[in-house]
Write an enzyme that holds these catalytic residues in place. Structure first.
Site, PDB file in Angstrom:
ATOM      1  N   GLY A 181     -50.019  24.295  13.158  1.00 23.09           N
ATOM      2  CA  GLY A 181     -51.769  24.925  12.619  1.00 23.09           C
ATOM      3  C   GLY A 181     -52.521  23.803  12.154  1.00 23.09           C
ATOM      4  CB  SER A 182     -55.223  24.913   9.378  1.00 26.47           C
ATOM      5  OG  SER A 182     -55.585  26.202  10.151  1.00 26.47           O
ATOM      6  CB  THR A 183     -50.794  21.833   7.891  1.00 27.64           C
ATOM      7  OG1 THR A 183     -50.103  21.403   8.994  1.00 27.64           O
ATOM      8  CG2 THR A 183     -50.060  22.308   6.895  1.00 27.64           C
ATOM      9  CG  PHE A 184     -52.629  18.242  13.899  1.00 29.01           C
ATOM     10  CD1 PHE A 184     -51.163  17.986  13.945  1.00 29.01           C
ATOM     11  CD2 PHE A 184     -53.541  17.890  14.819  1.00 29.01           C
ATOM     12  CE1 PHE A 184     -51.478  16.728  14.472  1.00 29.01           C
ATOM     13  CE2 PHE A 184     -53.346  17.073  15.479  1.00 29.01           C
ATOM     14  CZ  PHE A 184     -52.290  16.014  15.763  1.00 29.01           C
ATOM     15  CE  LYS A 185     -58.774  24.175  10.991  1.00 32.52           C
ATOM     16  NZ  LYS A 185     -59.067  25.741  10.266  1.00 32.52           N
TER      17      LYS A 185
END
Length: 583
Positions: free
Chosen positions: A304-308
């Site tokens: 999810g958004s931690t991969f941003k």
């Protein structure tokens, strides 16, 4: 008559010649055996009269960063019987059955088995072995042995692992460092007569065992206890399936803590930590395998958004985006024939890239991913080490599950850019994020620090591959600035601690199948952001009720930082009265 005598004389000569020939052959054979094969048959005769019993070597200890022993040895006994030496078999059966808690039928089967030595039971408590020794039963042997013992029971169980009945490692660090820890077994040699009875005056020879070396690891038991407590607390509060936490030094990859609750009792590793009364044998074995599983390295998930963090670092490094680039978020972005929504359906409106990162805005990161393009995105996947395993010193690490490059179109690229439609391990996310904020140097996560012998002399300093520079120091500094802003007023504000420079990123990802409406809430944080000394990654699997990472995961990481930063000697900045009133 003369012919008959001549005939018998010839027969006598033939028989005599044959006998003489056989005699010469036997004398020659005997001389050959005595002169040329004497050593071989002497050895055979020696072996015939020798009986060997192994003496297990003491396994090396596992010692944490504070000097606390996490794995050591406990003295136990192995009870055996020598059939040829038994004088009172019925009494032996009675005593062993009573003292060992075994059925008479089972003990009698072992006692009556005609073998040179038959093992009745291993890992018998020393007190029990001493009681059996006092009976002074002929043919019963009590040898002292070692059993693995874990003083802190379930602490870091899925990291440490455990050993089997043969004292060999099965999972975790115990099996990864088997060659370091195992030592060399010794032997007891006794002489027997032709019937296999030990000769009382012959004495016994001993080959003393050599103890294994001690393994010193980076895990800190105080930090480990605390993260396990916090993980259990949030698991119960949110009725989650499981909770995982990793605490790591971003500068060198040393892991200070790793937990996947619920843990299990290392001293009783075959006892399930769930109700197993209605399970079949196969179900019990499957449950055991799942209980021993280290989700931080064995399992993959959509980050999810931690991969941003990765998308932002690649975009900045490639020069396709800068902090002040302008974007517009109406609440969605159309890519080919797909409408991909932002988590804020009403949209964020006009925003810079920095604001988009603080808002965790999907359309902004989709645009950055599209600007990079498939070739560049996969180039950075390779450059960041995401397509390889991290090389952590634990067995069973899973690899990244990613689309084939030729199958990635704009829609796939869009979803990858905000951490969906592929899977990585938690340890891979932690290692890559750490490498992005530590100045851009790829690190290898690890536990092993050094190996010492029983006299505490240094045997080996554990070495790990020196990673490549995956991004420039300038890009790394920019990422530190972005992530600090995410916590200081952005989607990660619930992790803010006054006086500390904390950076981080929230995430809320939906598991497959999407129709199941199950979510993973997570947060990855760093502190202090201007010189990251510690990383914390928290993953809550299938929380009930509110499931947003910024709402339920960030506060837990805040609690962890509040306790471990002072413990690690990270001081707060002095806070002025004006700043205090503002916050």
């Amino acid at each position: 008559m003369l012919n008959i005598k001549t005939y018998h004389k010839k027969k006598i000569v033939v028989v005599f010649t044959l006998c003489f020939g056989v005699l010469i052959f036997l004398v020659g054979r005997l001389g050959y055996l005595m002169l040329f094969q004497s050593d071989y048959y002497s050895q055979k005769a020696q072996e015939l009269h020798e009986r060997e019993r192994d003496i297990k070597a003491a396994r090396g200890k596992i010692i944490d960063a504070t000097g606390k022993v996490l794995a050591t040895n406990k003295t136990v006994c192995t009870i055996s019987v020598i059939h040829s030496q038994l004088k009172e078999p019925d009494k032996v059966v009675e005593v062993l059955s009573k003292e060992l808690g075994l059925s008479e039928e089972k003990v009698r089967k072992r006692v009556e088995k005609v073998t040179s030595i038959e093992r009745v039971m291993t890992n018998v408590e020393k007190e029990v072995g001493d009681r059996i020794r006092e009976y002074d039963l002929a043919g019963v042997k009590i040898d002292e042995d070692f059993k693995r013992y874990y003083p802190l029971d379930d602490l870091a169980s899925k990291v440490l692992g455990f050993t089997g009945s043969d004292n060999q490692g099965i999972v975790g660090l115990e099996v990864q460092y088997e060659d370091v820890l195992k030592g060399d077994d010794g032997q007891i040699l006794t002489m027997t007569d032709a019937r296999g009875v030990e000769l009382p005056d012959a004495g016994e020879g001993r080959l003393e065992p050599v103890a294994g070396n001690d393994l010193y690891i980076s895990l800190d038991s105080n930090i480990q206890k605390y993260i396990e407590q916090e993980a259990l607390k949030v698991k119960e509060q949110k009725s989650a399936d499981s909770v995982s936490v990793i605490v790591m030094r971003p500068s060198n990859g040393e892991i200070l803590g790793m937990t996947n609750v619920p843990e299990f009792n290392l001293n009783e590793p075959f006892t399930l930590n769930v109700d197993s009364s209605s399970m079949s044998d196969k179900e019990k074995q499957d449950a055991l395998n799942q209980m021993w599983r280290n989700g931080c390295i064995n399992d993959t998930y959509e980050p999810g958004s931690t991969f941003k963090i990765i998308t932002a670092a690649a975009g900045l490094e490639e020069g396709v985006v800068s902090l002040n680039d302008q974007f517009s978020c109406p609440g969605f972005k159309i890519v080919e024939d797909r409408r991909i929504h932002c988590h804020k359906r009403a949209g964020h409106g006009a925003e810079t890239f920095l604001q988009g990162a603080m808002n965790s805005c999907n359309p902004v990161f989709i645009e950055v991913g599209l600007r990079l393009g498939v070739d560049n995105y996969f180039k950075y996947f390779e450059q960041f080490g995401l397509m390889d395993k991290t090389g952590i010193d634990l067995p069973g690490e899973a690899g990244t599950i990613m689309h084939k490059k030729e199958n990635v179109g704009e829609v796939e690229l869009a979803t990858i850019s905000f951490g969906q439609s592929f899977q990585i391990t938690p340890i891979q996310l932690a290692a890559t994020a750490a490498s992005i904020v530590n100045g851009g140097k790829r690190i290898t996560p690890h536990f092993g620090v050094e190996v010492r012998d029983q006299d505490n002399a240094l045997v080996e300093v554990c070495q790990y591959p020196v990673g490549d520079q995956i991004i420039s120091e300038e890009t790394s500094k920019t990422m530190q600035y972005i992530l600090e802003n995410v916590v200081d007023g952005g989607s990660g504000k619930n992790a803010y601690i006054e006086g500390y420079h904390i950076g981080g990123k929230t995430a809320t990802s939906q598991t497959l199948p999407r129709s199941a409406n199950k979510y993973i809430s997570s947060f990855v944080g760093f502190a202090p952001m201007d010189d990251p000394q510690v990383l914390v990654l928290l993953i809550i699997n299938n929380p009930q009720g509110v499931y947003y990472g910024g709402t339920i995961a960030a506060p837990v990481v805040k609690e962890i930082f509040s306790n471990i930063l002072p413990y690690l000697g990270v001081e707060r900045d002095p806070v002025t009265e004006a700043e205090s009133e503002t916050n």
